[in-house]
Enzyme design. Structure first.
Site, PDB file in Angstrom:
ATOM      1  N   GLU A 137       5.870   3.520   7.875  1.00 43.98           N
ATOM      2  CA  GLU A 137       5.686   4.550   9.096  1.00 43.98           C
ATOM      3  C   GLU A 137       6.421   3.841  10.340  1.00 43.98           C
ATOM      4  O   GLU A 137       6.024   3.824  11.561  1.00 43.98           O
ATOM      5  CB  GLU A 137       4.296   4.399   9.545  1.00 43.98           C
ATOM      6  CG  GLU A 137       3.456   5.273   8.262  1.00 43.98           C
ATOM      7  CD  GLU A 137       2.123   5.205   8.502  1.00 43.98           C
ATOM      8  OE1 GLU A 137       1.332   4.560   9.308  1.00 43.98           O
ATOM      9  OE2 GLU A 137       1.388   5.671   7.541  1.00 43.98           O
ATOM     10  N   ASN A 145       8.537   3.866   3.536  1.00 42.52           N
ATOM     11  CA  ASN A 145       7.280   4.595   3.269  1.00 42.52           C
ATOM     12  C   ASN A 145       6.811   5.433   4.335  1.00 42.52           C
ATOM     13  O   ASN A 145       6.599   4.743   5.596  1.00 42.52           O
ATOM     14  CB  ASN A 145       6.289   3.910   2.718  1.00 42.52           C
ATOM     15  CG  ASN A 145       5.042   4.727   2.022  1.00 42.52           C
ATOM     16  OD1 ASN A 145       5.229   5.397   1.313  1.00 42.52           O
ATOM     17  ND2 ASN A 145       3.939   4.419   2.376  1.00 42.52           N
ATOM     18  N   HIS A 176      -0.074  13.064   2.197  1.00 45.66           N
ATOM     19  CA  HIS A 176      -1.541  13.316   2.669  1.00 45.66           C
ATOM     20  C   HIS A 176      -1.721  14.832   2.965  1.00 45.66           C
ATOM     21  O   HIS A 176      -1.164  15.175   4.347  1.00 45.66           O
ATOM     22  CB  HIS A 176      -1.946  12.379   3.666  1.00 45.66           C
ATOM     23  CG  HIS A 176      -2.173  11.098   3.427  1.00 45.66           C
ATOM     24  ND1 HIS A 176      -3.190  10.450   2.665  1.00 45.66           N
ATOM     25  CD2 HIS A 176      -1.441   9.637   3.697  1.00 45.66           C
ATOM     26  CE1 HIS A 176      -2.800   9.107   2.381  1.00 45.66           C
ATOM     27  NE2 HIS A 176      -1.830   8.783   3.217  1.00 45.66           N
ATOM     28  N   GLU A 195       0.853   8.252  -1.941  1.00 47.72           N
ATOM     29  CA  GLU A 195      -0.614   8.336  -1.227  1.00 47.72           C
ATOM     30  C   GLU A 195      -1.114   9.675  -1.269  1.00 47.72           C
ATOM     31  O   GLU A 195      -1.977   9.986  -0.260  1.00 47.72           O
ATOM     32  CB  GLU A 195      -0.488   7.862  -0.053  1.00 47.72           C
ATOM     33  CG  GLU A 195       0.182   6.631   0.242  1.00 47.72           C
ATOM     34  CD  GLU A 195       0.163   5.917   1.634  1.00 47.72           C
ATOM     35  OE1 GLU A 195      -0.686   6.229   2.619  1.00 47.72           O
ATOM     36  OE2 GLU A 195       0.737   4.961   2.018  1.00 47.72           O
ATOM     37  N   ASP A 234      -3.238  12.922  -1.233  1.00 45.88           N
ATOM     38  CA  ASP A 234      -4.713  13.537  -1.446  1.00 45.88           C
ATOM     39  C   ASP A 234      -4.463  14.837  -0.478  1.00 45.88           C
ATOM     40  O   ASP A 234      -3.465  15.149   0.019  1.00 45.88           O
ATOM     41  CB  ASP A 234      -5.695  12.681  -0.653  1.00 45.88           C
ATOM     42  CG  ASP A 234      -5.331  12.010   0.616  1.00 45.88           C
ATOM     43  OD1 ASP A 234      -4.287  12.313   1.171  1.00 45.88           O
ATOM     44  OD2 ASP A 234      -6.028  11.104   0.892  1.00 45.88           O
TER      45      ASP A 234
HETATM   46  C1  XIL Z   1      -5.742   3.621   4.956  1.00 48.32           C
HETATM   47  C2  XIL Z   1      -6.682   3.056   4.164  1.00 48.32           C
HETATM   48  O1  XIL Z   1      -6.936   4.083   2.918  1.00 48.32           O
HETATM   49  C3  XIL Z   1      -8.046   2.841   4.918  1.00 48.32           C
HETATM   50  O2  XIL Z   1      -8.947   2.302   4.046  1.00 48.32           O
HETATM   51  C4  XIL Z   1      -7.724   1.947   5.968  1.00 48.32           C
HETATM   52  O3  XIL Z   1      -8.775   1.923   6.737  1.00 48.32           O
HETATM   53  C5  XIL Z   1      -6.634   2.552   6.801  1.00 48.32           C
HETATM   54  O4  XIL Z   1      -5.433   2.791   5.810  1.00 48.32           O
HETATM   55  N1  XIL Z   1      -1.157   5.606   5.417  1.00 48.32           N
HETATM   56  C6  XIL Z   1      -0.944   4.377   4.849  1.00 48.32           C
HETATM   57  C7  XIL Z   1      -2.059   3.701   4.178  1.00 48.32           C
HETATM   58  O5  XIL Z   1       0.142   3.925   4.489  1.00 48.32           O
HETATM   59  O6  XIL Z   1      -2.064   2.334   4.212  1.00 48.32           O
HETATM   60  C8  XIL Z   1      -3.351   4.163   4.975  1.00 48.32           C
HETATM   61  O7  XIL Z   1      -4.480   3.747   3.978  1.00 48.32           O
HETATM   62  C9  XIL Z   1      -3.453   5.586   4.937  1.00 48.32           C
HETATM   63  C10 XIL Z   1      -2.259   6.135   5.784  1.00 48.32           C
END
Ligand code: XIL
Length: 324
Positions: A133, A174, A210, A239, A241
């Site tokens: 990020e 990422n 996401h 990641e 969802d």
């Molecule tokens: C999130 C985790 O899922 C949580 O448990 C934590 O509190 C915060 O981070 N982008 C990312 C991940 O790269 O590391 C994040 O994970 C979600 C967003």
């Protein structure tokens, strides 16, 4: 049609890495969770355990207990590991106050961190999200502690340090919100092109995906993937969802969610993306339930398994797509 084969078997047969983000406490204490992880996935990402905060209880010490547990579990069950993440602006240790350090000290601190962590997991972590990020939502470079101390070259150094310690590991950039063609993915594309022009050892880009509230268009995701591949980079979905805006889930929400999961798997197969990671096992463990105000903004059921880790329509859909 529900399949006789598990997701893991189906993915293995297809040569596909289907992964999941895991929590060490759930892995240790929740039997149905552990069984799902072992039986349904062939790739693991520690959801938090490899972040700087959890790894560094004090300036002089590392606590590798949780990360080791996950990596050992993966090895024992013949799974790949995505290491997440070496350099990020979030989840730094609470004792870590940037103003306590000069720019040179910050650079040394980051180098030592990367060398130590990558060194420990040489040959056991296959892929690293080296930098997470680094681009802000408007496409400018995010003003993080690392950017402030080192400018854009913090990315160059981070990839170089990781590569020196483990030349075998695949090194990724990422990010979120850069899944389809948009202002942010344009900026990520330009950034990675600059890194490649400077000879930085980067292998790929992770698209977090996401899909919360708004879901990116799949044709646009495919086009985006192809342009990164044309730079010579590998692309992974890291990641995933899928949730609706809170209170706005349609009656056929589970079917719509399944269709989106299926479409994304099909995009992966069409474009040659061989890795897709979902951000959690069952809905009960989803970060959306506990992170900031997300539970007010999105439906809390974004994953392939439900609150009791039973398969949802999305589970059958991804198997079907991988089997097709
Ligand atoms: C999130 C985790 O899922 C949580 O448990 C934590 O509190 C915060 O981070 N982008 C990312 C991940 O790269 O590391 C994040 O994970 C979600 C967003």
């Amino acid at each position: 049609m529900p399949s006789d084969k598990s997701l893991r078997q189906t993915a293995d047969e297809r040569g596909f890495n289907f992964g999941v983000a895991v929590d060490p406490d759930a892995l240790r204490n929740d039997v149905s969770y552990r069984a799902r992880v072992r039986d349904e996935f062939n790739t693991l990402t520690p959801e938090n355990a490899l972040k700087m905060g959890p790894l560094r209880p004090s300036p002089e010490t590392y606590d590798f207990g949780d990360a080791d547990a996950i990596v050992n579990f993966a090895r024992a069950n013949d799974m790949d590991v995505r290491g997440h993440t070496l350099v990020w602006h979030n989840q730094t240790p609470t004792w870590f106050q940037p103003w306590d350090y000069t720019d040179d000290q910050l650079e040394r601190f980051l180098r030592e961190h990367i060398q130590t962590v990558v060194g420990r997991y040489r040959r056991t972590v296959d892929v690293w999200d080296v930098v997470n990020e680094a681009v802000a939502d408007d496409g400018t470079m995010r003003e993080t502690v690392w950017y402030d101390a080192m400018g854009e070259t913090y990315l160059d150094r981070a990839f170089e340090w990781a590569h020196e310690v483990d030349p075998e590991a695949d090194l990724y950039y990422n990010d979120y919100g850069a899944d389809a063609i948009n202002e942010k993915s344009d900026a990520v594309y330009d950034l990675l092109e600059r890194l490649l022009d400077r000879g930085v050892p980067i292998d790929g880009v992770g698209l977090q995906l996401h899909a919360l509230g708004e879901w990116p268009d799949c044709e646009s995701i495919a086009e985006n993937i192809r342009r990164f591949q044309a730079l010579g980079l590998d692309v992974q979905i890291t990641e995933m969802d899928v949730a609706f805006p809170a209170g706005e889930a349609p009656e056929d929400a589970l079917q719509r969610q399944a269709a989106f999961y299926r479409d994304v798997v099909e995009v992966c197969l069409d474009t040659g993306v061989d890795t897709l990671v979902t951000w959690g096992v069952g809905d009960a463990n989803s970060w959306i339930r506990v992170f900031r105000d997300f539970s007010e903004r999105y439906t809390g059921d974004p994953l392939l398994f439900d609150d009791r880790n039973r398969p949802k329509p999305a589970y059958d859909a991804v198997i079907d797509a991988l089997d097709g």
